[in-house]
Write a protein that holds these residues in place. Structure first.
Motif, PDB file in Angstrom:
ATOM      1  N   ILE B 146     -16.022  -0.501  22.840  1.00 47.51           N
ATOM      2  CA  ILE B 146     -16.933  -1.030  24.022  1.00 47.51           C
ATOM      3  C   ILE B 146     -16.989  -0.835  25.692  1.00 47.51           C
ATOM      4  N   THR B 147     -15.677  -1.877  25.992  1.00 42.01           N
ATOM      5  CA  THR B 147     -15.709  -2.487  27.346  1.00 42.01           C
ATOM      6  C   THR B 147     -14.769  -1.968  27.887  1.00 42.01           C
ATOM      7  N   GLY B 148     -14.090  -1.032  27.126  1.00 39.33           N
ATOM      8  CA  GLY B 148     -12.346  -1.036  28.006  1.00 39.33           C
ATOM      9  C   GLY B 148     -11.906  -1.410  28.385  1.00 39.33           C
ATOM     10  N   GLY B 149     -11.567  -2.660  27.768  1.00 37.09           N
ATOM     11  CA  GLY B 149     -10.363  -3.884  27.644  1.00 37.09           C
ATOM     12  C   GLY B 149     -10.433  -4.077  28.680  1.00 37.09           C
ATOM     13  N   VAL B 150      -8.648  -3.933  28.525  1.00 38.56           N
ATOM     14  CA  VAL B 150      -8.193  -4.497  29.552  1.00 38.56           C
ATOM     15  C   VAL B 150      -8.319  -3.433  30.472  1.00 38.56           C
ATOM     16  N   GLY B 151      -7.992  -1.996  30.379  1.00 36.53           N
ATOM     17  CA  GLY B 151      -8.419  -1.017  30.971  1.00 36.53           C
ATOM     18  C   GLY B 151      -9.722  -0.022  31.851  1.00 36.53           C
ATOM     19  N   GLY B 152     -11.255  -1.237  31.501  1.00 36.82           N
ATOM     20  CA  GLY B 152     -12.085  -1.298  32.012  1.00 36.82           C
ATOM     21  C   GLY B 152     -13.078  -0.177  31.740  1.00 36.82           C
ATOM     22  N   ILE B 153     -14.276   0.031  32.409  1.00 35.86           N
ATOM     23  CA  ILE B 153     -14.929   0.409  32.385  1.00 35.86           C
ATOM     24  C   ILE B 153     -16.003   1.179  33.414  1.00 35.86           C
ATOM     25  N   GLN B 154     -15.571   2.078  33.550  1.00 38.02           N
ATOM     26  CA  GLN B 154     -16.407   3.194  34.730  1.00 38.02           C
ATOM     27  C   GLN B 154     -18.623   2.941  34.514  1.00 38.02           C
ATOM     28  N   ALA B 155     -18.531   2.954  35.530  1.00 39.96           N
ATOM     29  CA  ALA B 155     -20.153   2.683  36.107  1.00 39.96           C
ATOM     30  C   ALA B 155     -20.397   3.499  36.640  1.00 39.96           C
ATOM     31  N   PRO B 156     -21.712   4.973  35.359  1.00 38.80           N
ATOM     32  CA  PRO B 156     -21.981   6.345  36.036  1.00 38.80           C
ATOM     33  C   PRO B 156     -22.628   5.976  37.125  1.00 38.80           C
ATOM     34  N   ALA B 157     -22.985   7.197  38.013  1.00 36.98           N
ATOM     35  CA  ALA B 157     -23.546   7.254  38.626  1.00 36.98           C
ATOM     36  C   ALA B 157     -25.349   7.266  38.334  1.00 36.98           C
ATOM     37  N   ILE B 158     -26.402   6.920  38.731  1.00 38.06           N
ATOM     38  CA  ILE B 158     -27.877   6.058  38.497  1.00 38.06           C
ATOM     39  C   ILE B 158     -28.524   7.853  39.316  1.00 38.06           C
ATOM     40  N   GLU B 159     -29.317   8.000  37.990  1.00 41.39           N
ATOM     41  CA  GLU B 159     -29.889   9.260  38.353  1.00 41.39           C
ATOM     42  C   GLU B 159     -31.500   8.865  37.832  1.00 41.39           C
TER      43      GLU B 159
END
Lengths: 291, 365
Positions: B146-159
């Motif tokens: 879910i969280t992408g762990g240590v690698g991280g996560i991308q917050a998509p652009a808002i529309e």
């Protein structure tokens, strides 16, 4: 065999948590404030000892170096209370929490700018030695840690039970105002207790450094020591020590027998469980709040 | 000093003291709304950051300043907000759904935690929240799918409704979005404080026993305050996620919790305005240090960039100074200055003298 090895290592690191927790409890017992910089005081104590003892720094002999460091940290503790904490005497506990967190950052910065941010190793006369005992090896550092913790606890108990200052500190902790009225120098007692907790922090720091490298961020160990203090109940000296040992033992066992990640969380899970079931700790001294 | 002539009972509970105070707020909001036309990209990004910090600061202010509970782990709720929002958006839900969901997740989690936590007082609560923070941090690493762990996560652009609120493509839109959220939350917060619920928060803060005697359900009130506070912080977390765009668990370190605490303490505990003052300070000081650093390097030839931790050290010094000399914070100082001018030759130094008191013990033994 493996289990016994783990247990002894766990008790030894538990003793260190316990000693840091002891520092919290000392201050809490006497002044009802919580010193969030205790972990950083431990770190600074370890670094000062390192500065005195290591051959590429001052290169003093081990024991005198440690005693000097402890004395110096006692002075630092006394000074912190005398010149900073006393200024907010009588303000709500919350103020002291934030103040000591900030002090922790300052101590970390001081240590970082003097000794740098890369890990350093304290030179101890017993580094790397171990005693074979049947089929297991016990490192001398672990034995020293356990012995010193035991002795220090006895000494502290004696201090509070028999000395004039210790009794005065007990009086101040039970009722500041009443103690003041009967002539206990409450403010000086507070400063002495802070100094004492600086000494305890140094000893904890030296024992910690003898088991591995230190850097200015090891003060975050203080969070774990909090868990220890809470498990024991914040007002109880033996409780803090037992809480520390419990955490120290559970951690390596969880790392060995449970899935990854649980081990790092285990102290806090135990602590939350204790807080939920017995909000005042296993050795409670707190009672209902007055109006 | 101005005396207000009240002609109806509604004036007593009005949000604003008089028409001038209403006008000042309106003018402030208008200037803030016009900001993208007035300043460049860099300062607009900084303003957005300040707004997000102010939102998070208001979350903590409700807890610390208005219900008297200390949390040292509010970064955990920022993280929950950010991860809920980004994870839900990554599976294709629109922002209008995920944003409230972030608040809901953080708020529910907060309220759930609060139920055991509110039984503890002061120090115990602070430590419990600190522990909670460590647990949440570890959970983020463990819950890698879910969280992408240590690698991280991308917050998509808002529309929203075809309009892009991308932080990089349309910074002005993103800024307006943040401003709208902040204004709405501030308005709701100010209204909350004049409602019975808000008053009961204050009552519980000032004396738990007296509040109970007045018929306030202390546990419920404190849990509610905790939940609301966490929901607000969750909203800030979601926006912060979009502002940073790509993040991992390190964004929400223990230092963020401490910085948040700094925001509310330096800003002024117990005032909504305090959260804004604190947020301005905390986002401006690193910039000031950077400028000073540049100046020191250019004119004196001294490179102080090589000292890590200088920022935190300065923050810590400011914090110590405020706690010792001005415990009411920046907003308190502002109020005192205002009174001094209003009363002009009559103000006296002792008017705001702090009352010295002995510590009220929590123990009975």
């Amino acid at each position: 065999m493996d289990l016994i090895q783990l247990l002894i290592g766990g008790v030894a690191s538990g003793c260190i948590y316990g000693l840091v927790a002891l520092g919290f409890v000392l201050i809490y017992k006497a002044t009802e404030g919580v010193n969030f910089a205790q972990g950083d005081m431990m770190m600074l104590g370890a670094f000062i000892a390192l500065g005195f003892v290591n051959s590429d720094h001052l290169g003093l002999a081990f024991i005198p170096g440690i005693v000097l460091a402890a004395a110096l940290m006692g002075g630092v503790g006394y000074g912190i209370d005398r010149f900073v904490v006393r200024q907010i005497f009588g303000q709500p506990q919350f103020a002291l929490v934030i103040l000591t967190i900030a002090l922790g950052f300052i101590l970390r910065f001081i240590a970082g700018s003097i000794w740098g941010y890369s890990p350093l190793v304290l030179e101890t006369p017993y580094a790397g030695q171990s005693v074979p005992l049947g089929r297991i090896n016990i490192s001398v550092a672990d034995i020293v840690t356990i012995l010193v913790t035991g002795l220090l606890t006895l000494a502290l108990w004696g201090f509070f039970a028999y000395t004039r200052t210790g009794l005065a500190a007990q009086a101040a902790s039970q009722n500041q105002m009443a103690a003041y009225i009967v002539g206990v120098p409450v403010r000086r007692i507070n400063s002495i207790i802070w100094g004492l907790s600086g000494v305890v922090a140094t000893i904890a720091g030296v024992l910690f450094a003898s088991k591995g490298a230190i850097d200015p961020n090891v003060g975050l160990l203080g969070i774990k020591a909090f868990a220890a203090a809470v498990i024991g109940g914040f007002g109880s000296l033996p409780g803090a020590l037992l809480g520390g040992i419990l955490i120290g033992v559970v951690e390596p066992l969880a790392a060995r027998y449970l899935p990854g990640g649980i081990s790092q969380m285990s102290p806090y899970i135990i602590m939350l469980a204790v807080l939920v079931t017995r909000p005042n700790g296993l050795f409670a001294q707190m009672h209902a709040k007055k109006v | 000093m101005k005396v207000i002539f009240k002609t109806s009972y509604d004036r007593d509970i009005d949000l604003h003291k008089d028409v001038w105070s209403r006008g000042r707020i309106a003018a402030l909001v208008a200037v803030m709304a016009a900001l993208p036309f007035l300043v460049g990209e860099y300062y607009l990004a900084e303003a957005t950051n300040t707004l997000i910090w102010a939102l998070a600061g208001m979350g903590l202010m409700l807890l610390v300043g208005h219900s008297g509970q200390v949390s040292l782990g509010h970064a955990a709720f920022l993280a929950i907000g950010a991860y809920t929002d980004s994870a839900l958006m990554n599976i294709g839900l629109p922002f209008v759904v995920t944003f409230p969901a972030a608040a809901l997740a953080a708020g529910l989690f907060g309220a759930l935690v609060a139920i055991p936590a509110v039984r503890m007082s002061g120090i115990y609560l602070a430590i419990a929240t600190l522990a909670l923070f460590v647990i949440v941090e570890e959970m983020i690493i463990i819950l890698e799918p879910i969280t992408g762990g240590v690698g991280g996560i991308q917050a998509p652009a808002i529309e929203i409704a075809g309009i892009s609120f991308d932080r990089y493509g349309h910074l002005d839109h993103f800024y307006w979005l943040c401003l709208t959220v902040v204004v709405a939350v501030t308005w709701a917060y100010a209204n909350l404080l004049r409602s019975p619920t808000g008053r009961s928060f204050l009552a519980v803060r000032d004396s738990e026993v007296s509040a109970r005697a007045l018929g306030i359900n202390v546990t419920r009130t404190r849990a509610l305050a905790f939940g609301l506070s966490c929901a607000m912080t969750g909203l800030a977390g979601a926006l912060m996620g979009h502002y940073i765009a790509f993040f991992n668990y390190e964004l929400f370190s223990v230092f963020i919790s401490i910085n948040l605490l700094l925001v509310v303490t330096i800003g002024g505990l117990g005032f909504i305005q305090g959260a804004f003052f604190g947020a301005i300070l905390i986002t401006a000081v690193p910039q000031l240090i950077a400028i000073l650093r540049g100046a020191a390097r250019d004119s004196l030839g001294v490179d102080i960039g090589g000292m890590p931790g200088l920022d935190t050290m300065l923050f810590a010094m400011i914090l110590v100074g405020f706690i010792i000399y001005e415990p009411t914070g920046l907003y308190g100082r502002w109020l005192k200055t205002k009174v001094w001018f209003e009363l002009f030759p009559l103000a006296r130094r002792d008017m705001f003298r702090r009352q010295k008191s002995y510590l009220k013990t929590e123990r009975q033994k």
